[in-house]
Design a protein around this motif. Sequence first.
Motif, mmCIF file in Angstrom:
data_model
loop_
_atom_site.group_PDB
_atom_site.id
_atom_site.type_symbol
_atom_site.label_atom_id
_atom_site.label_comp_id
_atom_site.label_asym_id
_atom_site.label_seq_id
_atom_site.Cartn_x
_atom_site.Cartn_y
_atom_site.Cartn_z
ATOM 1 N N MET A 104 0.842 -1.194 0.000
ATOM 2 C CA MET A 104 0.000 0.000 0.000
ATOM 3 C C MET A 104 0.878 1.245 0.000
ATOM 4 O O MET A 104 1.829 1.328 0.775
ATOM 5 C CB MET A 104 -0.902 -0.002 1.242
ATOM 6 C CG MET A 104 -1.867 1.177 1.309
ATOM 7 S SD MET A 104 -2.771 1.229 2.874
ATOM 8 C CE MET A 104 -3.578 -0.369 2.861
ATOM 9 N N PRO A 105 0.601 2.233 -0.855
ATOM 10 C CA PRO A 105 1.411 3.451 -0.860
ATOM 11 C C PRO A 105 1.381 4.148 0.501
ATOM 12 O O PRO A 105 0.357 4.152 1.192
ATOM 13 C CB PRO A 105 0.742 4.316 -1.936
ATOM 14 C CG PRO A 105 -0.004 3.355 -2.790
ATOM 15 C CD PRO A 105 -0.437 2.251 -1.895
ATOM 16 N N ARG A 106 2.519 4.740 0.862
ATOM 17 C CA ARG A 106 2.653 5.344 2.191
ATOM 18 C C ARG A 106 3.346 6.687 2.040
ATOM 19 O O ARG A 106 4.428 6.763 1.460
ATOM 20 C CB ARG A 106 3.471 4.396 3.075
ATOM 21 C CG ARG A 106 3.539 4.762 4.531
ATOM 22 C CD ARG A 106 4.179 3.614 5.319
ATOM 23 N NE ARG A 106 4.137 3.899 6.738
ATOM 24 C CZ ARG A 106 5.033 4.647 7.362
ATOM 25 N NH1 ARG A 106 6.053 5.146 6.702
ATOM 26 N NH2 ARG A 106 4.912 4.883 8.662
ATOM 27 N N VAL B 10 0.764 11.016 -5.090
ATOM 28 C CA VAL B 10 -0.466 10.307 -5.437
ATOM 29 C C VAL B 10 -0.763 10.439 -6.931
ATOM 30 O O VAL B 10 -1.166 9.478 -7.595
ATOM 31 C CB VAL B 10 -1.643 10.846 -4.595
ATOM 32 C CG1 VAL B 10 -2.972 10.270 -5.088
ATOM 33 C CG2 VAL B 10 -1.440 10.493 -3.121
ATOM 34 N N ASP C 126 -8.963 4.074 -3.939
ATOM 35 C CA ASP C 126 -7.682 3.425 -3.669
ATOM 36 C C ASP C 126 -7.222 3.739 -2.244
ATOM 37 O O ASP C 126 -7.409 4.855 -1.739
ATOM 38 C CB ASP C 126 -6.617 3.894 -4.661
ATOM 39 C CG ASP C 126 -6.814 3.286 -6.039
ATOM 40 O OD1 ASP C 126 -7.591 2.312 -6.149
ATOM 41 O OD2 ASP C 126 -6.195 3.786 -7.003
ATOM 42 N N LEU D 33 -4.407 4.133 0.894
ATOM 43 C CA LEU D 33 -3.058 4.615 1.149
ATOM 44 C C LEU D 33 -2.898 4.836 2.652
ATOM 45 O O LEU D 33 -3.868 4.836 3.403
ATOM 46 C CB LEU D 33 -2.757 5.904 0.381
ATOM 47 C CG LEU D 33 -3.511 7.183 0.743
ATOM 48 C CD1 LEU D 33 -2.777 8.389 0.185
ATOM 49 C CD2 LEU D 33 -4.925 7.181 0.183
ATOM 50 N N LEU E 212 -3.170 7.066 -8.589
ATOM 51 C CA LEU E 212 -4.201 6.469 -7.745
ATOM 52 C C LEU E 212 -5.560 7.052 -8.111
ATOM 53 O O LEU E 212 -5.662 8.191 -8.587
ATOM 54 C CB LEU E 212 -3.894 6.742 -6.272
ATOM 55 C CG LEU E 212 -2.567 6.171 -5.739
ATOM 56 C CD1 LEU E 212 -2.436 6.449 -4.247
ATOM 57 C CD2 LEU E 212 -2.447 4.681 -6.021
#
Length: 237
Positions: free
Chosen positions: A1-3, A26, A35, A37, A31
């Motif tokens: 997961m993007p952070r 982002v 989605d 994050l 994204l």
Amino acid sequence: MPRFFVDTPLLASGEIALPSGAARHVQVLRLQPGDALTLFDGSGPEWQAEVTAMGRSEVRVRLLAAAQPQRELARAVTLAVVMPANDRMDFLVEKASELGAAALQPLVAERSVLRLAGERADKKRAHWQGVAVAAAEQSGRTVPMRVEPVMALGAWLAALPEPSGDEWRGLLSPRAAAPIAPFAQPQAIFLSGPEGGLSDTEEDAARTRGFAPVTLGPRILRADTAPLAVLSWLALA
């Protein structure tokens, strides 16, 4: 997961517009609404969130739930390093942040190759802080390492408060006889020299400010390796 790190306080669940830096990340990842994050602001918690709107000038997300993960070192460690030359300082900042240092103090000493002052030093510090934040995003830290302003070693030593019972001070020196050993204090400062090492006068000055000389073994480590070896040892101690 993007952070992502956001440079504004995340205080309560609800919908917010992301600051420009996080919004650009982002957008680059493309994204879409819905989605997931993860966001953190450096104060400790991290938030699960979802994208609610994507635009050219604004990205909006909904903060869903906060958690308080424990991913920091058991001790608050400051690395005071005489800056190595070339791109080795970038490497040192990145890895020190990954390994859990609380702060990094860049220093200039007698044998320094890299010498920074004024506006150039300020720009480098801002760059290194960005490197530290990116490393925190990647490594899962919720409190990015703080990069302090560049200082001359002598001035930094003179400005240090008197040693307290809560802080251990170590001087990484190839001339030291005692190996590094476990300590009980919740805070620590490790001072590490440049490529040519600290001078005898500089080591003596550090001792007068409460720094105990310690060795990391029989091999001579590079200026960017020794501080990272200490952090690795602390992470496993």
